[in-house]
Design an enzyme around this catalytic site. Structure first.
Site, short mmCIF file in Angstrom:
data_model
loop_
_atom_site.label_atom_id
_atom_site.label_comp_id
_atom_site.label_asym_id
_atom_site.label_seq_id
_atom_site.Cartn_x
_atom_site.Cartn_y
_atom_site.Cartn_z
N ILE A 1 1.06 -1.40 -0.22
CA ILE A 1 0.11 0.18 0.00
C ILE A 1 0.46 1.59 0.34
CG2 ILE A 1 -2.39 -0.38 0.74
CD1 ILE A 1 -1.16 0.33 3.81
N ASN B 1 12.44 -7.70 6.11
CA ASN B 1 13.27 -7.04 7.12
C ASN B 1 12.35 -8.09 8.05
OD1 ASN B 1 13.75 -5.11 5.61
ND2 ASN B 1 11.71 -3.63 6.08
N GLY C 1 14.15 -3.37 10.86
CA GLY C 1 13.18 -3.55 10.37
C GLY C 1 11.55 -3.31 9.60
N HIS D 1 7.25 -11.26 5.47
CA HIS D 1 7.01 -11.33 4.16
C HIS D 1 7.55 -10.78 3.12
CE1 HIS D 1 6.68 -7.85 7.23
NE2 HIS D 1 6.87 -7.49 6.10
N LEU D 2 7.75 -11.21 2.09
CA LEU D 2 8.96 -11.06 1.27
C LEU D 2 8.86 -9.87 0.36
CD1 LEU D 2 11.88 -11.77 -0.29
CD2 LEU D 2 10.47 -13.47 -1.78
N HIS D 3 9.32 -8.28 0.51
CA HIS D 3 9.36 -7.56 -0.38
C HIS D 3 9.85 -7.85 -1.82
CE1 HIS D 3 8.16 -4.80 2.38
NE2 HIS D 3 8.93 -5.37 3.54
#
Ligand code: AMP
Length: 111
Positions: free
Chosen positions: A37, A91, A97, A104-106
């Site tokens: 988002i 993170n 962070g 979760h994987l960015h």
């Protein structure tokens, strides 16, 4: 471990249960992927396990999920045409962070 992180609000649990909407890009029995988002890149996707896992430290007995997350990353990069270059970031823990207490994987790309 990670008691501070676990006390935080977990929007991703609500996305998995369908209480919160997301802009989905991929879903299978193991993972769900959707647009962030607050994107930090032209393309910013998050890949999350459907299983309740807070961070990498909790993956020791089930590293298969990390494999599923990277497989999803490969597929997403291809379908969104960023496969020539993108970043994959975890993170991990408050000091690392991590804000949301669900693994979760960015995936960042599209520059
Ligand atoms: P992190 O700092 O690694 O925990 O990143 C959490 C990420 O989740 C941030 O990039 C947020 O913008 C993103 N985020 C938080 N809530 C939502 C939501 N409801 N839908 C999509 N992305 C979200």
């Amino acid at each position: 471990m990670f008691a501070d992180l676990k006390m935080k609000f977990n929007p991703f649990a609500k996305i998995i249960s369908g209480e919160l909407e997301c802009k989905k890009v991929l879903e299978n029995e193991h993972v769900l992927a959707f647009y962030d988002i607050a994107p930090q890149a032209p393309v910013h996707i998050l890949v999350i396990p459907k299983q309740e896992i807070v961070c990498i430290q909790e993956c020791d007995t089930d590293s298969r999920i990390l494999n599923e997350m990277f497989k999803a990353a490969q597929q997403i990069a291809k379908s969104l045409k960023i496969e020539d270059g993108y970043k994959c970031i975890f993170n991990n823990g408050t000091k690392g962070g991590q804000e949301v207490p669900h693994l979760h994987l960015h995936i960042l790309g599209g520059w």
